[in-house]
Scaffold this motif. Structure first.
Motif, mmCIF file in Angstrom:
data_model
loop_
_atom_site.group_PDB
_atom_site.id
_atom_site.type_symbol
_atom_site.label_atom_id
_atom_site.label_comp_id
_atom_site.label_asym_id
_atom_site.label_seq_id
_atom_site.Cartn_x
_atom_site.Cartn_y
_atom_site.Cartn_z
ATOM 1 N N ARG A 58 21.578 27.464 69.564
ATOM 2 C CA ARG A 58 22.041 26.320 68.262
ATOM 3 C C ARG A 58 20.431 25.772 68.651
ATOM 4 N N ARG A 59 19.823 25.579 69.291
ATOM 5 C CA ARG A 59 19.063 24.764 68.962
ATOM 6 C C ARG A 59 17.609 24.968 67.668
ATOM 7 N N GLN A 60 17.718 25.934 67.900
ATOM 8 C CA GLN A 60 16.272 26.920 67.407
ATOM 9 C C GLN A 60 17.699 26.723 65.264
ATOM 10 N N MET A 61 18.430 26.805 65.533
ATOM 11 C CA MET A 61 19.636 26.911 64.240
ATOM 12 C C MET A 61 18.894 25.780 63.780
ATOM 13 N N LYS A 62 19.147 24.619 64.626
ATOM 14 C CA LYS A 62 19.194 22.747 64.083
ATOM 15 C C LYS A 62 17.643 23.049 63.157
ATOM 16 N N ASP A 63 16.360 23.131 64.135
ATOM 17 C CA ASP A 63 15.182 23.604 63.879
ATOM 18 C C ASP A 63 15.160 23.640 62.447
ATOM 19 N N PHE A 64 15.441 25.029 62.536
ATOM 20 C CA PHE A 64 15.434 26.526 60.369
ATOM 21 C C PHE A 64 15.874 25.068 60.016
ATOM 22 N N ALA A 65 17.515 24.600 59.798
ATOM 23 C CA ALA A 65 18.157 24.059 59.346
ATOM 24 C C ALA A 65 17.133 22.591 58.649
ATOM 25 N N ARG A 125 15.719 22.688 54.898
ATOM 26 C CA ARG A 125 15.850 20.779 54.170
ATOM 27 C C ARG A 125 14.893 19.711 53.741
ATOM 28 N N ASN A 126 13.389 19.988 55.035
ATOM 29 C CA ASN A 126 12.016 19.087 54.082
ATOM 30 C C ASN A 126 11.535 20.329 53.901
ATOM 31 N N ALA A 127 11.510 21.700 53.794
ATOM 32 C CA ALA A 127 10.396 22.293 52.315
ATOM 33 C C ALA A 127 11.167 21.915 51.023
ATOM 34 N N LEU A 156 22.198 18.966 55.545
ATOM 35 C CA LEU A 156 22.000 20.258 54.577
ATOM 36 C C LEU A 156 23.177 20.443 54.220
ATOM 37 N N GLU A 157 23.973 20.432 54.463
ATOM 38 C CA GLU A 157 25.439 20.217 54.580
ATOM 39 C C GLU A 157 25.790 19.546 53.597
ATOM 40 N N ASN A 158 25.071 18.307 52.983
ATOM 41 C CA ASN A 158 25.644 17.040 52.089
ATOM 42 C C ASN A 158 24.706 17.462 51.695
ATOM 43 N N ARG A 159 23.935 18.078 51.398
ATOM 44 C CA ARG A 159 22.595 17.844 49.921
ATOM 45 C C ARG A 159 23.510 19.853 48.572
ATOM 46 N N SER A 160 23.648 20.662 50.014
ATOM 47 C CA SER A 160 23.943 22.019 50.044
ATOM 48 C C SER A 160 25.234 22.615 50.353
#
Length: 465
Positions: A289-296, A300-302, A339-343
């Motif tokens: 779960r933590r890795q999913m959030k970090d990836f997201a 988003r930053n990229a 990210l859900e807010n952005r896309s």
């Protein structure tokens, strides 16, 4: 006796092609339901493709991404191609992505955008077994995909050509020259000398390109255009590859790809690029779960909020190809990262989402016809889906749940069966007979984690208390 002198006793005799009775040079269907874009076999590398199967999906992508001006800061930067069917792999997403890349790259999307955008596309496939869990690992594959394409070499040629046109407006290159010839000339010192062109002046003009002036002095291109004139070799693809390998993982590589390479591509007049990420589930399937959030957050930053040039202008735009079960798997990480807010990924009607619809009987006919036509012998008397009758086509689709890979695999087996048994055509009864004899002919599509049977471990543990 040396094995080099030994000869086999068996003799390979010339025999009539097995499929000439069907006016086919060979079996046109792939024996395995996979797509390998690097294969030379058109049956599995995506070259045989019927765009009409996915015209709706393509038109939505064209309208929302390819035709929309990439110079507009608020253009869409993240797209989700989501399968609407839970029947597993093989619905044609990989083949669609390969052909989408080709359609974009063919004319740099200038034809698709009415001249507004000059873009390229790269195809990225995360490694299996959890080796692409981090965004940093994905970025490595991202850059490798750029290296495999010709876009760096084409960009360098474009920058050199622009400078050459300023230095020598009457240069011997013209619009009818093949791209390969132009690229070879522009990186050949003797060509400049033979045509009386001052190469030092060309390089000086190149260095004045406003986008290149934003690059750090150690950037690979400056080995060619460094004002000191100490270096005279032309920068190569290997120079870029080695430079990236020498960079430390993390921020240095992020800056290089998401800022410095963007400057290079903009210097070549590119307005954007599309990163097509196939089999995206290979990433979250192995993340905590933590890795999913970090990836997201990294994604988003990229794309949106980081300090990179890409974040500010949206040069790289990502397409994520997802199986039906993946959005629920990553929705929490998408929400927590913003990210859900952005896309938004949760609403199938959103502009960011391209639903990959289930195929129909009409699609099955188009699919079989496309492959058959690729291998028809000259002067063939057969048309359409022959030797498959209309009822057989319906039976193939129904038995395969209208899954593209399964239909192709079943058609392959049926044609082999027909050739072995001297059948003149393939009827519905032949489909039923073949499936009864070989129950594995349709059900051997590779399973994935998202389609595997799951176990509720919490419930199992509580039952054991």
């Amino acid at each position: 006796m040396s094995k080099l002198r030994k000869k086999p006793t068996a003799v390979i005799e010339d025999v009539a092609p097995r499929f000439e009775g069907f006016d086919l040079s060979e079996n046109p269907f792939p024996p395995e339901p996979t797509v390998n874009k690097d294969s030379e076999d058109p049956r599995i590398n995506g070259d045989i493709y019927e765009m009409a199967l996915r015209q709706n999906e393509f038109e939505k992508i064209k309208a929302n991404y390819l035709s929309a001006s990439l110079g507009e800061p608020n253009h869409l930067r993240l797209c989700y191609i989501i399968d609407t069917s839970y029947i597993g792999r093989g619905n044609g997403k990989s083949a669609f992505l390969v052909n989408l890349q080709q359609a974009i790259t063919r004319e740099y999307a200038l034809d698709l955008s009415e001249g507004r955008n000059k873009c390229f596309a790269i195809y990225v496939s995360p490694e299996s077994g959890g080796r692409t869990k981090s965004f940093s690992a994905l970025l490595d594959l991202w850059f490798e995909a750029i290296l495999r394409s010709r876009v760096i070499e084409e960009s360098l040629a474009s920058i050199r050509l622009t400078a050459l046109n300023e230095v020598a407006p009457q240069n011997p290159l013209n619009e009818n020259d093949e791209d390969g010839y132009v690229m070879d000339c522009l990186r050949d010192k003797s060509w400049y000398e033979q045509n009386g062109i001052d190469l030092a002046k060309v390089r000086e003009v190149m260095s004045r390109n406003r986008h290149l002036q934003e690059l750090p002095p150690e950037f690979p291109l400056f080995r060619e255009v460094r004002p000191s004139g100490l270096f005279h070799q032309f920068v190569t693809l290997e120079d870029f590859a080695q430079y990236y390998r020498d960079l430390a993982r993390g921020r240095p590589r992020f800056d290089f790809l998401l800022t410095h390479m963007v400057h290079l591509f903009r210097a070549a007049d590119f307005t954007g690029a599309f990163v097509l990420i196939d089999d995206f589930e290979r990433i979250p399937d192995f993340q905590t779960r933590r890795q999913m959030k970090d990836f997201a957050l990294e994604l988003r930053n990229a794309l949106f909020d980081g300090s990179y040039l890409n974040s500010r202008i949206g040069f790289f735009n990502c397409f994520l190809v997802l199986h039906a079960g993946v959005p629920p798997l990553i929705s929490e990480a998408w929400a927590e990262s913003g990210l859900e807010n952005r896309s938004p990924i949760s609403q199938m009607t959103d502009r960011h989402v391209v639903p990959f619809e289930k195929l129909t009987r009409a699609h099955a006919e188009l699919l079989l016809k496309k492959y058959l036509n690729q291998y028809r012998t000259r002067g063939s008397r057969l048309r359409g889906t022959e030797p498959f009758t209309p009822d057989a086509v319906s039976a193939i689709g129904e038995a395969s749940e209208f899954n593209a890979a399964k239909m192709l695999q079943l058609a392959y087996g049926l044609l082999e069966h027909a050739a072995d048994n001297d059948l003149k055509s393939v009827e519905r009864t032949d489909v039923d007979d073949y499936r009864n004899k070989d129950s594995q002919s349709v059900d051997s599509v590779e399973p994935t984690i998202t389609s595997a049977k799951t176990v509720d471990l919490m419930r199992k543990a509580s039952e054991g208390d």
